[in-house]
Design a protein around this motif. Structure first.
Motif, PDB file in Angstrom:
ATOM      1  N   ASP A 195      37.294  72.430  18.788  1.00  0.00           N
ATOM      2  CA  ASP A 195      37.381  72.650  17.348  1.00  0.00           C
ATOM      3  C   ASP A 195      36.718  71.497  16.601  1.00  0.00           C
ATOM      4  OD1 ASP A 195      38.941  74.785  18.111  1.00  0.00           O
ATOM      5  OD2 ASP A 195      40.796  74.015  17.241  1.00  0.00           O
ATOM      6  N   GLU A 196      36.104  71.827  15.470  1.00  0.00           N
ATOM      7  CA  GLU A 196      35.551  70.828  14.542  1.00  0.00           C
ATOM      8  C   GLU A 196      34.588  69.856  15.232  1.00  0.00           C
ATOM      9  OE1 GLU A 196      38.810  69.066  12.384  1.00  0.00           O
ATOM     10  OE2 GLU A 196      39.569  71.025  11.773  1.00  0.00           O
ATOM     11  N   THR A 197      33.626  70.391  15.955  1.00  0.00           N
ATOM     12  CA  THR A 197      32.654  69.565  16.681  1.00  0.00           C
ATOM     13  C   THR A 197      31.414  69.243  15.866  1.00  0.00           C
ATOM     14  OG1 THR A 197      33.371  70.466  18.811  1.00  0.00           O
ATOM     15  CG2 THR A 197      31.179  69.497  18.744  1.00  0.00           C
ATOM     16  N   PHE A 198      30.908  70.207  15.075  1.00  0.00           N
ATOM     17  CA  PHE A 198      29.586  70.080  14.469  1.00  0.00           C
ATOM     18  C   PHE A 198      29.625  69.948  12.953  1.00  0.00           C
ATOM     19  CE2 PHE A 198      28.942  72.486  18.419  1.00  0.00           C
ATOM     20  CZ  PHE A 198      28.028  71.658  19.036  1.00  0.00           C
ATOM     21  N   ASP A 199      28.709  69.131  12.434  1.00  0.00           N
ATOM     22  CA  ASP A 199      28.495  69.018  10.985  1.00  0.00           C
ATOM     23  C   ASP A 199      27.625  70.155  10.478  1.00  0.00           C
ATOM     24  OD1 ASP A 199      29.810  66.462  10.487  1.00  0.00           O
ATOM     25  OD2 ASP A 199      28.200  65.607  11.698  1.00  0.00           O
ATOM     26  N   VAL A 200      26.660  70.569  11.311  1.00  0.00           N
ATOM     27  CA  VAL A 200      25.713  71.623  10.948  1.00  0.00           C
ATOM     28  C   VAL A 200      25.515  72.537  12.155  1.00  0.00           C
ATOM     29  CG1 VAL A 200      23.334  72.138  10.238  1.00  0.00           C
ATOM     30  CG2 VAL A 200      24.471  70.090   9.361  1.00  0.00           C
ATOM     31  N   ILE A 201      25.503  73.844  11.893  1.00  0.00           N
ATOM     32  CA  ILE A 201      25.175  74.831  12.922  1.00  0.00           C
ATOM     33  C   ILE A 201      24.094  75.732  12.349  1.00  0.00           C
ATOM     34  CG2 ILE A 201      26.003  76.781  14.290  1.00  0.00           C
ATOM     35  CD1 ILE A 201      28.768  75.465  14.285  1.00  0.00           C
ATOM     36  N   LEU A 202      23.094  76.013  13.159  1.00  0.00           N
ATOM     37  CA  LEU A 202      21.972  76.858  12.768  1.00  0.00           C
ATOM     38  C   LEU A 202      21.817  77.969  13.794  1.00  0.00           C
ATOM     39  CD1 LEU A 202      19.265  77.487  11.258  1.00  0.00           C
ATOM     40  CD2 LEU A 202      18.196  75.863  12.827  1.00  0.00           C
ATOM     41  N   SER A 203      21.705  79.197  13.329  1.00  0.00           N
ATOM     42  CA  SER A 203      21.328  80.309  14.210  1.00  0.00           C
ATOM     43  C   SER A 203      20.262  81.125  13.501  1.00  0.00           C
ATOM     44  CB  SER A 203      22.534  81.176  14.586  1.00  0.00           C
ATOM     45  OG  SER A 203      23.051  81.865  13.469  1.00  0.00           O
ATOM     46  N   ALA A 204      19.255  81.526  14.240  1.00  0.00           N
ATOM     47  CA  ALA A 204      18.141  82.271  13.657  1.00  0.00           C
ATOM     48  C   ALA A 204      17.940  83.571  14.418  1.00  0.00           C
ATOM     49  CB  ALA A 204      16.862  81.428  13.702  1.00  0.00           C
ATOM     50  N   GLU A 205      18.083  84.688  13.681  1.00  0.00           N
ATOM     51  CA  GLU A 205      17.858  86.016  14.250  1.00  0.00           C
ATOM     52  C   GLU A 205      18.749  86.255  15.480  1.00  0.00           C
ATOM     53  OE1 GLU A 205      15.605  87.780  12.177  1.00  0.00           O
ATOM     54  OE2 GLU A 205      15.787  85.882  11.157  1.00  0.00           O
ATOM     55  N   ARG A 228      35.193  77.900  13.717  1.00  0.00           N
ATOM     56  CA  ARG A 228      36.152  77.091  14.485  1.00  0.00           C
ATOM     57  C   ARG A 228      35.534  75.765  14.926  1.00  0.00           C
ATOM     58  NH1 ARG A 228      36.954  75.670  19.536  1.00  0.00           N
ATOM     59  NH2 ARG A 228      35.379  77.050  20.418  1.00  0.00           N
ATOM     60  N   VAL A 229      34.271  75.784  15.368  1.00  0.00           N
ATOM     61  CA  VAL A 229      33.642  74.565  15.875  1.00  0.00           C
ATOM     62  C   VAL A 229      32.933  73.759  14.790  1.00  0.00           C
ATOM     63  CG1 VAL A 229      33.430  75.516  18.198  1.00  0.00           C
ATOM     64  CG2 VAL A 229      31.498  75.687  16.621  1.00  0.00           C
ATOM     65  N   LEU A 230      32.923  74.283  13.578  1.00  0.00           N
ATOM     66  CA  LEU A 230      32.320  73.574  12.447  1.00  0.00           C
ATOM     67  C   LEU A 230      33.345  72.621  11.831  1.00  0.00           C
ATOM     68  CD1 LEU A 230      29.577  73.673  10.968  1.00  0.00           C
ATOM     69  CD2 LEU A 230      30.604  75.310   9.394  1.00  0.00           C
ATOM     70  N   LYS A 231      32.924  71.394  11.563  1.00  0.00           N
ATOM     71  CA  LYS A 231      33.813  70.424  10.915  1.00  0.00           C
ATOM     72  C   LYS A 231      34.126  70.855   9.485  1.00  0.00           C
ATOM     73  CE  LYS A 231      32.228  66.361  13.474  1.00  0.00           C
ATOM     74  NZ  LYS A 231      31.522  65.070  13.363  1.00  0.00           N
ATOM     75  N   PRO A 232      35.272  70.447   8.944  1.00  0.00           N
ATOM     76  CA  PRO A 232      35.564  70.745   7.534  1.00  0.00           C
ATOM     77  C   PRO A 232      34.433  70.228   6.643  1.00  0.00           C
ATOM     78  CG  PRO A 232      37.510  69.866   8.614  1.00  0.00           C
ATOM     79  CD  PRO A 232      36.365  69.707   9.589  1.00  0.00           C
ATOM     80  N   GLY A 233      33.973  71.072   5.741  1.00  0.00           N
ATOM     81  CA  GLY A 233      32.863  70.695   4.872  1.00  0.00           C
ATOM     82  C   GLY A 233      31.512  70.852   5.530  1.00  0.00           C
ATOM     83  N   GLY A 234      31.488  71.317   6.785  1.00  0.00           N
ATOM     84  CA  GLY A 234      30.226  71.495   7.502  1.00  0.00           C
ATOM     85  C   GLY A 234      29.414  72.655   6.954  1.00  0.00           C
ATOM     86  N   ILE A 235      28.207  72.775   7.447  1.00  0.00           N
ATOM     87  CA  ILE A 235      27.267  73.786   6.963  1.00  0.00           C
ATOM     88  C   ILE A 235      26.876  74.706   8.108  1.00  0.00           C
ATOM     89  CG2 ILE A 235      24.935  74.147   6.054  1.00  0.00           C
ATOM     90  CD1 ILE A 235      25.209  71.354   4.747  1.00  0.00           C
ATOM     91  N   TYR A 236      26.956  76.004   7.862  1.00  0.00           N
ATOM     92  CA  TYR A 236      26.413  76.998   8.794  1.00  0.00           C
ATOM     93  C   TYR A 236      25.241  77.676   8.104  1.00  0.00           C
ATOM     94  CZ  TYR A 236      25.917  81.156  11.696  1.00  0.00           C
ATOM     95  OH  TYR A 236      25.420  82.158  12.482  1.00  0.00           O
TER      96      TYR A 236
END
Length: 116
Positions: free
Chosen positions: A41-51, A68-76
């Motif tokens: 949980d809460e591993t990443f500050d930013v996650i990017l997925s394309a297509e 779930r794996v994005l930190k609070p305030g993180g960006i997807y």
């Protein structure tokens, strides 16, 4: 390399999330399934997925896992193909069925989006 940067692809339904596999271009690639990521949980500050999301059965399950794996305030940040049909409901046709079997054609049916 970029510290803290993790790249992955979906390898197969038989692969364990987080496992490494030799790609056809000779490099190793990490297998991840957006429906069950191997990260805490809460591993990443930013996650990017394309297509990607349009290929996943039950994409909202994948979205919940991403959050779930994005930190609070993180960006997807994601991209998906644009469908110009403004009357379309929230329906997606996937290249994988519920059992992870690939298919190349699908016919929309009423209620396809129920339960997603």
């Amino acid at each position: 390399t970029f510290p803290g940067y993790v790249a992955s692809e979906f390898v197969s339904n038989d692969a364990t999330p987080g496992s490494m596999h030799l790609a056809r271009w000779g490099k190793h690639i990490r297998h991840e399934d957006l429906r069950q990521l191997s990260f805490p949980d809460e591993t990443f500050d930013v996650i990017l997925s394309a297509e990607v999301l349009e290929h996943i059965p039950k994409p909202y399950d994948a979205l919940a896992e991403i959050l779930r794996v994005l930190k609070p305030g993180g960006i997807y940040l994601w991209t998906v193909p644009l469908i110009a049909n403004t009357d379309a409901m929230d329906v997606q046709l996937s290249m994988l069925n519920e059992d992870g079997v690939r298919f190349d054609r699908a016919t929309p049916s009423s209620g396809l989006n129920k339960g997603y």
